[in-house]
Design a protein around this motif. Structure first.
Motif, PDB file in Angstrom:
ATOM      1  N   PHE A  57       0.838  -1.201   0.000  1.00 57.54           N
ATOM      2  CA  PHE A  57       0.000   0.000   0.000  1.00 57.54           C
ATOM      3  C   PHE A  57       0.874   1.252   0.000  1.00 57.54           C
ATOM      4  N   GLU A  58       1.946   1.248   0.778  1.00 56.03           N
ATOM      5  CA  GLU A  58       2.865   2.386   0.802  1.00 56.03           C
ATOM      6  C   GLU A  58       3.440   2.647  -0.586  1.00 56.03           C
ATOM      7  N   ALA A  70      -0.092  -9.966   0.343  1.00 57.63           N
ATOM      8  CA  ALA A  70      -0.145  -8.549   0.725  1.00 57.63           C
ATOM      9  C   ALA A  70      -1.364  -7.859   0.114  1.00 57.63           C
ATOM     10  N   LEU A  71      -1.669  -8.173  -1.131  1.00 56.60           N
ATOM     11  CA  LEU A  71      -2.810  -7.555  -1.802  1.00 56.60           C
ATOM     12  C   LEU A  71      -4.124  -7.967  -1.141  1.00 56.60           C
ATOM     13  N   ASN A  72      -4.255  -9.229  -0.816  1.00 54.47           N
ATOM     14  CA  ASN A  72      -5.472  -9.701  -0.141  1.00 54.47           C
ATOM     15  C   ASN A  72      -5.625  -9.056   1.236  1.00 54.47           C
ATOM     16  N   ALA A 107      -8.254  -5.046   4.731  1.00 56.60           N
ATOM     17  CA  ALA A 107      -8.127  -3.919   5.659  1.00 56.60           C
ATOM     18  C   ALA A 107      -8.952  -2.726   5.189  1.00 56.60           C
ATOM     19  N   LEU A 108      -8.958  -2.488   3.887  1.00 55.00           N
ATOM     20  CA  LEU A 108      -9.684  -1.336   3.349  1.00 55.00           C
ATOM     21  C   LEU A 108     -11.184  -1.587   3.236  1.00 55.00           C
ATOM     22  N   GLU A 109     -11.549  -2.820   2.929  1.00 52.64           N
ATOM     23  CA  GLU A 109     -12.965  -3.164   2.728  1.00 52.64           C
ATOM     24  C   GLU A 109     -13.302  -4.459   3.463  1.00 52.64           C
ATOM     25  N   PRO A 110     -13.351  -4.406   4.777  1.00 51.87           N
ATOM     26  CA  PRO A 110     -13.593  -5.639   5.552  1.00 51.87           C
ATOM     27  C   PRO A 110     -14.948  -6.283   5.273  1.00 51.87           C
ATOM     28  N   ILE A 137      -8.575  -0.143  -4.321  1.00 44.00           N
ATOM     29  CA  ILE A 137      -7.428  -0.520  -5.144  1.00 44.00           C
ATOM     30  C   ILE A 137      -7.953  -1.078  -6.460  1.00 44.00           C
ATOM     31  N   LYS A 138      -7.688  -0.374  -7.543  1.00 38.39           N
ATOM     32  CA  LYS A 138      -8.192  -0.768  -8.855  1.00 38.39           C
ATOM     33  C   LYS A 138      -7.109  -1.523  -9.626  1.00 38.39           C
TER      34      LYS A 138
END
Length: 221
Positions: A1-2, A37-39, A44-47, A58-59
């Motif tokens: 994400f960073e 990491a992507l999962n 985290a962003l869309e629980p 994240i597109k």
């Protein structure tokens, strides 16, 4: 994400991300860690996101990834940069001062300090610090124009704590103490400037800095 945030507004290929973050691993291991990491990021962003529903924040475009510009996200780095750059170009002194102060308040130190030794964010760190230094310099200059000498001294001190070779800060400090009828302090800042530039860069001060010094020692106030 960073890594994605560092390249906000851009879509970054999966391979670029793996090369930046897992360059020391073999392709198979790097690919596995990328997926994990992507999962984790999506979770985290869309629980509450349902299975097989397309992620919103994240597109994906082909084999590249980036932030969704329609998600309404805000980054302090973007606001910082926008405010300072507007302040640098603004001709009205009061407006310029307001934009610069707003932008500089958003700068909390080195970009991603937990990643100081990672090449992928070094350029962004240096770029943002340069914007900060330019903004602080302009604010110091405006402070002198608006007869706020103590504010100018403050911003010059801030600049030199981040880059002790920033010559304009020494020149402004020399002038500030000259205006405060403190010629010895002005001379000390010139001497400090000469010493630092010689030690760090093996150069002499610019002619404009030398001219400022000559003006100071040749004028009685």
């Amino acid at each position: 994400f960073e890594y994605i945030i560092t390249h906000h507004g851009m879509f970054i290929s999966k391979q670029q991300i793996m090369d930046a973050l897992w360059s020391e691993q073999d392709e198979k291991t790097a690919d596995r860690d990328f997926k994990v990491a992507l999962n984790a990021l999506h979770s985290a962003l869309e629980p509450g996101r349902k299975a097989r529903m397309k992620p919103f924040f994240i597109k994906r475009s082909g084999n590249s990834y980036g932030l969704n510009s329609d998600s309404g996200y805000k980054l302090d780095t973007i606001e910082f940069e926008q405010c300072v750059l507007i302040g640098l170009e603004e001709k009205d002194q009061v407006q310029a001062k307001a934009f610069l102060e707003k932008g500089l308040k958003l700068y909390k130190g080195e970009y991603m300090p937990q990643r100081l030794y990672e090449e992928w964010c070094n350029h962004e760190r240096e770029r943002l610090q340069l914007i900060f230094l330019r903004g602080a310099e302009k604010l110091a200059q405006l402070s002198i124009s608006m007869n706020n000498i103590n504010s100018a001294i403050h911003w010059c001190d801030v600049i030199l704590k981040k880059d002790k070779t920033w010559e304009e800060a020494y020149r402004l400090l020399m002038y500030c103490y000259y205006l405060k009828n403190n010629r010895p302090q002005s001379i000390k800042w010139y001497q400090k400037c000469c010493a630092v530039l010689h030690e760090e860069l093996a150069v002499e001060p610019l002619p404009s800095t030398k001219d400022m010094y000559e003006m100071i020692i040749g004028t009685e106030r």
